[in-house]
Design a protein around this motif. Structure first.
Motif, PDB file in Angstrom:
ATOM      1  N   LEU A  25      -7.423   4.142   2.098  1.00 33.20           N
ATOM      2  CA  LEU A  25      -7.740   2.820   1.566  1.00 33.20           C
ATOM      3  C   LEU A  25      -9.172   2.786   1.022  1.00 33.20           C
ATOM      4  O   LEU A  25      -9.452   2.149   0.002  1.00 33.20           O
ATOM      5  CB  LEU A  25      -7.564   1.765   2.663  1.00 33.20           C
ATOM      6  CG  LEU A  25      -7.578   0.300   2.231  1.00 33.20           C
ATOM      7  CD1 LEU A  25      -6.552   0.030   1.160  1.00 33.20           C
ATOM      8  CD2 LEU A  25      -7.350  -0.611   3.435  1.00 33.20           C
ATOM      9  N   LEU A  37       0.854  -1.186   0.000  1.00 32.81           N
ATOM     10  CA  LEU A  37       0.000   0.000   0.000  1.00 32.81           C
ATOM     11  C   LEU A  37       0.885   1.230   0.000  1.00 32.81           C
ATOM     12  O   LEU A  37       1.774   1.369   0.841  1.00 32.81           O
ATOM     13  CB  LEU A  37      -0.927   0.006   1.220  1.00 32.81           C
ATOM     14  CG  LEU A  37      -1.828   1.235   1.378  1.00 32.81           C
ATOM     15  CD1 LEU A  37      -2.839   1.320   0.231  1.00 32.81           C
ATOM     16  CD2 LEU A  37      -2.562   1.201   2.726  1.00 32.81           C
ATOM     17  N   GLY A  68      -2.530   0.432  -4.473  1.00 33.42           N
ATOM     18  CA  GLY A  68      -2.512  -0.853  -3.781  1.00 33.42           C
ATOM     19  C   GLY A  68      -2.122  -1.971  -4.725  1.00 33.42           C
ATOM     20  O   GLY A  68      -2.571  -2.012  -5.869  1.00 33.42           O
TER      21      GLY A  68
END
Length: 550
Positions: free
Chosen positions: A42, A5, A66
């Motif tokens: 996220l 990430l 990601g």
């Protein structure tokens, strides 16, 4: 699973990148250190709406990326369906510009947010701090049962047929309204249609009648001039034909001298034949011309009828009147056949309802079948989490009404204590009890949904001590079959992780930034000791921390 990430220029995050592994990963940090910021980033990667205010430095774009290993999750069909390049290691990227616009990419192919959301639903389940409360919401309760009951395809079919039913019902409403209006106008429409049909209109009729009217209305003029024309051609001494015949005779006497004269004689003969034919036509026309007051009146009446109909219907030709006649006939027929049309549509609606009811019954049966095993498994898990006398009861009742997800009415009840009455789960359970029940539900779902990754944001709220230890055991066990990431404040849970990251704030010059780093064994002991005993790092806290890490 999420293997890496990267977050750049997002809120307090300047530039961070972490590599993640399979198993149970822990994330800890002080309150307000930035854990929620990372989850927000996220969320953007999974398709949430962007807000340009999250951009740290408006001179640069915000980028969240990601990397996912999807080789074992049967996602090839999804990529084919969305016309995307399938890669075992797939990269998802989201870019947010200062202008407020955002872009999303899957393996460098631009995609829309709905596609990003669909892929995100197949890759990660983020359990937020407030999602535990959804345990008491009917929509989430249905979602749980339907995952366990494998109802996905049936629900898609049910919703598709339900949309068809609503369309038919809308059509019925429109038909009733149209027919109500048509019935009010029916008598007048019949009168107009009869009037038009009795006129016996035909294409080209008006032009023919107008031409005949002019003939009948000008008999004297026609007789005079047609007779004069015939005389000028036919008169024996001075008529055109007599003159031409004399010319033919004169040329005939010299036609043998030259082909030129012979040709001229032939041409004169052609003119004589043509003029004779014209004279014959004029004589025929003259014979037809006669005064006929009755026919003149009849033609005039027909023309007046056409003119009146054109004025009445705002038409300029008979052809337009014929189109209006056809439209009126259709309107009258629809009104007269109203009952038949209504009955047909109502029959279609009834058949559609029967079809939907069959699908709803199958959905109900599947849900009903999984309830006993599910409640038993939840009770077993929460018993290990300090609720040994808690009992979960799920009531599922088939209704007549069509809902968005079937015909079921669903209720979850909980009896938290021995001998206690059952009550709605959101009223019967405390915050800590809800957290434990939710963890039990999530652990069961994780096995059945086969999601690659699940992220818990403080699922341990309201618990401590031995219960926290047991929650850690469950999370650790889940990590054996999937990637589990837990943001926690409890050292008992943090000690169970196979890897451990710490989020913290750091002042750089006049700026505060959020950073994250993976802790090694020694650093983990210190972090757990701080979580156990504050800043003291006492020997007992350190020993306890080592014990938690085995």
């Amino acid at each position: 699973m999420l293997t890496a990430l990267s977050i750049k220029n997002y809120a307090l995050i300047e530039d961070i990148k972490i590599d993640l592994q399979q198993g149970f990963t822990i994330i800890t940090g002080e309150t307000y250190a930035g854990k929620s910021i990372m989850l927000g980033a996220l969320g953007l990667l999974l398709g949430k709406r962007a807000d340009y205010s999250v951009i740290r430095n408006t001179q640069n774009k915000c980028v969240i990326e990601g990397t996912f290993d999807i080789s074992n999750y049967n996602l090839l069909d999804f990529f084919k369906r969305e016309d995307l390049d399938f890669e075992h290691v797939t990269i998802v990227r989201r870019e947010i510009l200062a202008s407020g616009k955002s872009r999303a990419f899957i393996n460098d192919t631009p995609v829309t947010l709905p596609i990003l959301v669909k892929l995100g639903d197949l890759l990660i389940d983020i359990h937020g701090q407030h999602q535990t409360l959804s345990l008491g919401e009917n929509q989430y309760q249905f979602q749980v049962l339907d995952v366990l009951a494998r109802n996905r395809d049936l629900l898609l079919e049910y919703r598709r047929e339900l949309r068809g039913l609503k369309k038919l019902e809308q059509d019925l409403t429109v038909l009733k309204e149209e027919q109500a209006r048509a019935i009010k106008e029916h008598d007048y429409n019949v009168y107009l249609l009869t009037e038009l049909e009795e006129a016996k209109l035909k294409a080209g009729m008006q032009e023919e009648l107008e031409e005949r009217y002019e003939e009948l209305n000008n008999v004297e003029v026609l007789t005079e001039h047609l007779g004069s024309a015939v005389n000028q051609i036919r008169q024996e001494e001075i008529g055109s034909l007599s003159t031409l015949k004399e010319v033919r005779g004169s040329i005939g006497k010299i036609s043998g001298l030259s082909s030129t004269y012979a040709g001229l004689q032939e041409r004169v003969q052609s003119v004589i034949i043509e003029l004779d034919d014209i004279a014959q036509e004029l004589e025929n026309s003259l014979e037809r011309v006669e005064a006929n007051p009755e026919e003149l009146e009849e033609v005039n009446n027909k023309l007046q009828l056409i003119y009146n109909l054109q004025k009445k219907h705002a038409a300029s030709t008979v052809e337009e009147l014929l189109e209006i006649t056809a439209a009126l006939r259709q309107q009258v027929d629809m009104t007269e056949n109203a009952e038949a049309n209504l009955e047909q549509l109502q029959k279609e609606i009834q058949n559609k309802k029967l079809q939907i009811s069959k699908i709803a019954a199958a959905i109900h049966k599947n849900r009903e079948a999984v309830i006993p095993g599910f409640t038993k498994e939840v009770e077993k898990i929460i018993s290990d989490l300090g609720m040994p006398n808690a009992r979960l009861k799920i009531e599922l009742v088939l209704q007549k009404e069509f809902f968005s997800n079937g015909q079921d009415q669903l209720s979850w009840f909980l009896s938290a204590n021995k001998g206690g009455d059952y009550a709605d789960i959101k009223k019967a359970a405390s915050g800590g009890e809800l957290s434990r029940i939710m963890l039990a539900v999530k652990s069961i779902l994780a096995v059945n949904s086969k999601l690659p990754t699940i992220i818990f944001d403080e699922i341990d709220t309201g618990v401590s001590g031995d219960i926290a230890q047991k929650m850690g055991d469950i999370l650790q066990k889940m990590g054996n079959t999937m990637q589990v990431i837990s943001i926690t404040h409890l050292p008992q849970i943090a000690g169970k992780g196979s890897s451990h990251f710490k989020i913290f704030k750091e002042d750089i010059g006049e700026t505060t930034v959020t950073k994250i780093r993976e802790l090694k064994t020694g650093e983990r002991i210190e972090e757990l000791a701080m979580m156990l005993g504050g800043d003291t790092k006492s020997e007992s806290a350190m020993a306890h921390a080592k014990a938690l890490l085995n």
